[in-house]
Design a protein around this motif. Structure first.
Motif, short mmCIF file in Angstrom:
data_model
loop_
_atom_site.label_atom_id
_atom_site.label_comp_id
_atom_site.label_asym_id
_atom_site.label_seq_id
_atom_site.Cartn_x
_atom_site.Cartn_y
_atom_site.Cartn_z
N HIS A 1 13.08 -12.41 -15.21
CA HIS A 1 12.03 -12.89 -16.11
C HIS A 1 11.07 -13.86 -15.44
O HIS A 1 9.99 -14.13 -15.96
N LEU A 2 11.44 -14.38 -14.28
CA LEU A 2 10.57 -15.31 -13.57
C LEU A 2 9.44 -14.62 -12.82
O LEU A 2 8.51 -15.27 -12.34
N LEU A 3 9.51 -13.29 -12.70
CA LEU A 3 8.51 -12.55 -11.94
C LEU A 3 7.29 -12.20 -12.81
O LEU A 3 7.44 -11.77 -13.95
N TYR A 4 6.11 -12.41 -12.24
CA TYR A 4 4.88 -11.98 -12.90
C TYR A 4 3.87 -11.42 -11.91
O TYR A 4 2.88 -10.80 -12.30
N ASN A 5 4.09 -11.62 -10.62
CA ASN A 5 3.16 -11.10 -9.61
C ASN A 5 3.13 -9.58 -9.66
O ASN A 5 4.17 -8.92 -9.63
N THR A 6 1.93 -9.01 -9.72
CA THR A 6 1.81 -7.56 -9.91
C THR A 6 2.34 -6.78 -8.71
O THR A 6 2.91 -5.69 -8.89
N ASP A 7 2.16 -7.31 -7.49
CA ASP A 7 2.67 -6.60 -6.32
C ASP A 7 4.20 -6.55 -6.32
O ASP A 7 4.80 -5.52 -5.99
N VAL A 8 4.82 -7.67 -6.69
CA VAL A 8 6.28 -7.72 -6.71
C VAL A 8 6.82 -6.82 -7.82
O VAL A 8 7.78 -6.07 -7.63
N THR B 1 0.83 -1.19 0.00
CA THR B 1 0.00 0.00 0.00
C THR B 1 0.87 1.25 0.00
O THR B 1 2.08 1.18 0.24
N GLU B 2 0.25 2.39 -0.23
CA GLU B 2 0.98 3.65 -0.21
C GLU B 2 1.63 3.88 1.14
O GLU B 2 2.73 4.40 1.24
N ASP C 1 -3.33 -3.92 4.57
CA ASP C 1 -2.50 -5.12 4.52
C ASP C 1 -2.48 -5.82 5.87
O ASP C 1 -1.96 -6.91 5.99
N LEU C 2 -3.03 -5.18 6.90
CA LEU C 2 -3.11 -5.81 8.22
C LEU C 2 -4.36 -6.68 8.28
O LEU C 2 -5.31 -6.48 7.54
#
Length: 858
Positions: A138-145, A109-110, A648-649
């Protein structure tokens, strides 16, 4: 040990020994990277086997910087796992920074990004160069990461992030490229020239005719890995044309013939075992090796597996890894379980809990999974609970038939995920079965945990059930703890306070508050005794909270200070944090600026307590509420100023942050946004709106907002609803804290003949709100003066501060020039600037203003 020759970009074009390997330096690549790292972001994008990792690795060994390497894998698409991996790399640079960031958690989050940048900004040393390498991006696809990478790669001038990837990174690079903040290294940059290929063959002791060399170069197209395999074939006597054909047809066959078949059967099996896991630190691979000589033999393979000093672990070339993956069926099930168990143990010991859970599941070691669960808070983060729930759902049914503790852990997951009915049903079934067992330490331990879980479940549900019987379950738990061998420690011995310490629902009757206080007064001593200090000070905090809401500030203050003495003594820092929250509000009502400053300082010291989970969030929330209430939203952490967003809590226990965000919107006069947030499910289901105190605060806020929007009818309806909830327990403070807004609204209600609120109450609240407003304004002005002083200090240049300080010492212009080794004209220019910035008319006026604002000492 025999030295091996492999491709590298580190040393001069002569054989040099480094970690039992010989390298070929490529000066053009080194120069390219030296120029590239002047940019905050560097992408190194090329297909498999182009020497991307070797190029960066060897460059960093020569480049004088502080650097760390993050080796990515598919599992880093879980934000929490990525965060553990990231922190592990940060630890190699600064353990202190890693500990601070660990308390933050993976930013989504912000708010969390604001805290991340704050911590990073404080710990980055100006004048030093830092480089972070993210390999196999190149292995990353998760939007948060990916969002984390997009947000954090270019915020600091002296930090460069290097992304190594087989394809273009899935983040927005165009804006960086247009601003000159991105440097790119491509396949074409990394390709070997024909001259470099021949130099490498020469190091390998291979000599080729010109035509054969030209054909190999055409076939390989400068691909480093293919050149290396060709060299191996040629070195072993394979004719050039056959080596090229083999490479084209099947690169795995080359690995089989040139590498794998040339090592012993023991090493073959050992390499296959290593391919099962992502982490290859020396400590772990020694544990997996039955013979230490295998490690020495493995090192002779050269480029296919090598020790990475940045990761402090071994690395397997991805093509070799893919080849070994195809051989994993050669291992028995027992051999695989043994490797996974050892990897899980290492990860758990190094705080890589997500990976540890993954390995333990593959090992079928649910005992260790359960042990890891007990290192997490009772109400853990929902994402971890979901991961564990998936693990338990995949577990064999026999686990729950033979392991009662697994059932208890399962109930914790149900509780964390808000599945209360399932949790209670399962807990009561376990209790019924356990109470029929013969007496033993195991039986006592099982019942101790079951009854405690049931007690905490009843605390969570009491605002909805209006039943306060949780103490009876804690009493039973404490009874069984006496004869059990189980000892609680760490996060499971810490009480979560949730949105309010007084967990009484809005539908509860007048007597419910007294029943609740009686219940927690009885429960706290049992929790403190059986759960290693858990909840120490909770009952005093609840009384401080209630007395404050009643407007009985002296009594509230006494209970608040009592809580401050108790809670830290048993590591109940969340309870201490909430006590500071109410003491701040008490001092604001009293207009006591000095004590407010002291409490704010104590809140800041809590940020440095490593065992206080989520400390940064709680400190932001408490100080954020205070400054939002003052109308000073500029002092809030950035995330609290953003529009309403998902927390996120864990939503079961934390709703206060939403109220802070709403207060910020109110301070900025965004009244429609406030009304929309107050109706949100996040604030009403498990958050502040589930409580009597929270509901009153929300209705008061709604009433004032509607009045500001000229919706007088609905404003008075909300005010009447708040009054009906507050009146039975005399909870006047939420109305009084609205200050001049409530004075105005109460005045309007007094003029409305149809208003159902008693006149005497409206007049009382109107007077109290007016008095509160006067003291409130005094405190606000004190903080505004502080801001003005800070603005003045920050606006003065070092030269201007030097001149101003000289003025305060009585120096003349000539003396100022001589003292500062500057010209008289420079002094005059600085003086004019000082006068302008301070709003002063002469020397004496400047000194007076600077003294009053604290810029200089009087």
């Amino acid at each position: 040990m025999q030295n091996k020759i492999v491709l590298n970009t580190e040393f001069p074009n002569v054989p040099v020994v480094l970690e039992n390997q010989l390298y070929l330096k490529r000066p053009c690549i080194h120069q390219l990277l030296e120029k590239a790292v002047k940019s905050p972001l560097v992408t190194v994008v090329a297909g498999a086997g182009y020497g991307k990792t070797h190029a960066i690795y060897s460059f960093l060994r020569e480049y004088n910087v502080i650097s760390s390497w993050i080796q990515l894998s598919d599992r880093d698409n879980d934000g929490n796992r990525f965060w553990e991996n990231f922190l592990h790399a940060v630890t190699l640079i600064s353990k202190t920074s890693a500990e601070k960031l660990a308390g933050l958690g993976f930013p989504r989050t912000e708010r969390e990004y604001d805290r991340y940048f704050s911590i990073s900004h404080d710990d980055v040393i100006s004048g030093l160069k830092y480089i972070f390498v993210y390999d196999d991006f190149h292995l990353l696809y998760n939007t948060d990461v990916l969002r984390f990478m997009e947000r954090t790669t270019v915020p600091f001038r002296n930090i460069t992030s290097i992304i190594i990837s087989r394809k273009e990174p899935a983040i927005n690079l165009m804006s960086l490229l247009s601003k000159g903040l991105l440097a790119r290294v491509t396949e074409d940059d990394l390709r070997f020239t024909k001259k470099e290929m021949l130099e490498y063959f020469s190091l390998q002791g291979v000599s080729l005719p010109e035509d054969a060399a030209a054909e190999i170069y055409r076939d390989t197209e400068g691909w480093a890995f293919a050149i290396h395999l060709s060299a191996l074939s040629l070195k072993n006597g394979v004719p050039p044309e056959h080596g090229r054909t083999s490479m084209k047809l099947n690169i795995f066959k080359l690995i089989e013939s040139e590498v794998f078949s040339s090592v012993t059967a023991e090493l073959q099996k050992y390499l296959i075992k290593l391919s099962l896991i992502d982490h290859l630190p020396l400590e772990l691979i020694r544990d997996i090796a039955e013979d230490r000589n295998l490690i020495q033999e493995m090192e002779r393979i050269g480029a296919f597996i090598y020790f990475d000093t940045y990761l402090n672990s071994y690395r397997i070339h991805h093509l070799f890894q893919a080849y070994l993956n195809g051989k994993q069926d050669l291992l028995s099930a027992d051999e695989k379980r043994d490797v996974y168990a050892k990897a899980g143990k290492w990860c758990a010991a190094h705080n890589l809990k997500m990976d540890a859970l993954n390995y333990y599941e593959k090992a079928g070691d649910y005992t260790q999974i359960i042990a890891l669960v007990y290192t997490l808070p009772l109400i853990m983060h929902e994402s971890i609970a979901k991961l564990l729930m998936d693990i338990f759902n995949r577990a064999p049914k026999s686990l729950f038939e033979t392991n009662a503790t697994a059932l208890v852990v399962h109930t914790r997951l149900f509780i964390t995920l808000g599945r209360f009915t399932e949790a209670e049903t399962l807990l009561r079934a376990i209790i019924k079965q356990a109470e029929g067992m013969e007496d033993s330490a195991f039986k006592s331990s099982l019942l101790f945990r079951c009854y405690n879980n049931l007690g905490f479940l009843r605390i969570l549900t009491c605002p909805f059930t209006n039943e306060y019987d949780f103490g009876s379950y804690f009493e039973r738990g404490a009874f069984y703890q006496l004869s059990s061998e189980y000892q609680t420690s760490g996060p499971t011995s810490v009480m979560a306070i949730m949105s309010y310490a007084c967990r009484v629902g809005e539908t509860a009757g007048k007597e419910s508050m007294d029943k609740y206080l009686e219940a927690i007064t009885a429960a706290v001593p049992m929790l403190v005794s059986s759960l290693n200090g858990c909840a120490y000070g909770w009952d005093d905090l609840a009384r401080a909270e209630l007395e404050f809401f009643k407007g009985r500030l002296e009594e509230a203050e006494q209970y608040g200070y009592l809580t401050l003495r108790k809670a830290p003594a048993k590591n109940q820092y969340e309870i201490e944090n909430r006590a500071l929250f109410y003491l701040l509000r008490i001092c604001l009502a009293l207009g006591d600026y000095e004590r407010i400053k002291n409490f704010l300082k104590r809140i800041e010291t809590q940020r440095e307590i490593p065992i206080f989970a989520n400390r940064a969030a709680f400190c932001d929330i408490v100080s954020g509420w205070f400054f939002a209430h003052l109308g000073m939203s500029e002092r809030l952490a950035h995330w609290l100023k953003s529009d309403f967003e998902e927390s996120d809590l864990n939503s079961l226990i934390h709703g206060l942050e939403t109220l802070v965000r709403v207060k910020c919107q109110f301070a900025e006069k965004r009244y429609p946004a406030v009304l929309a947030a107050l109706k949100s499910a996040t604030i009403t289901r498990f958050g502040a709106g589930a409580y009597l105190l929270g509901k009153i605060e929300q209705l008061v806020m709604e009433a004032v907002c509607r009045y500001h929007l000229d919706d007088k009818e609905n404003a008075l309806k909300a005010l009447e609803a708040a009054y009906l909830l507050a009146e039975p327990n005399g909870l006047d403070m939420p109305f009084i804290e609205m200050g001049k807004d409530m004075r105005t609204l109460a005045g309007a209600a007094l003029k409305e003949a149809r208003c159902a609120i008693p006149r005497y109450w409206l007049e009382k609240v109107q007077r109290a709100a007016a008095a509160y407003g006067k003291k409130f304004l005094v405190v606000v002005e004190k903080f505004r003066e502080e801001d003005r002083a800070e603005d003045s200090v920050s606006s003065l240049s070092p030269r201007e501060m030097e001149v101003l300080t000289g003025l305060s010492r009585g120096l003349t212009r000539e003396e100022l020039a001589e003292d500062g080794d500057i010209s008289i004209n420079t002094v005059k220019s600085a003086l004019r600037s000082v006068y302008t910035k301070l709003g002063a008319v002469n020397r004496a006026d400047a000194i007076r203003i600077a003294t009053v604002q604290g810029i200089i000492k009087g």
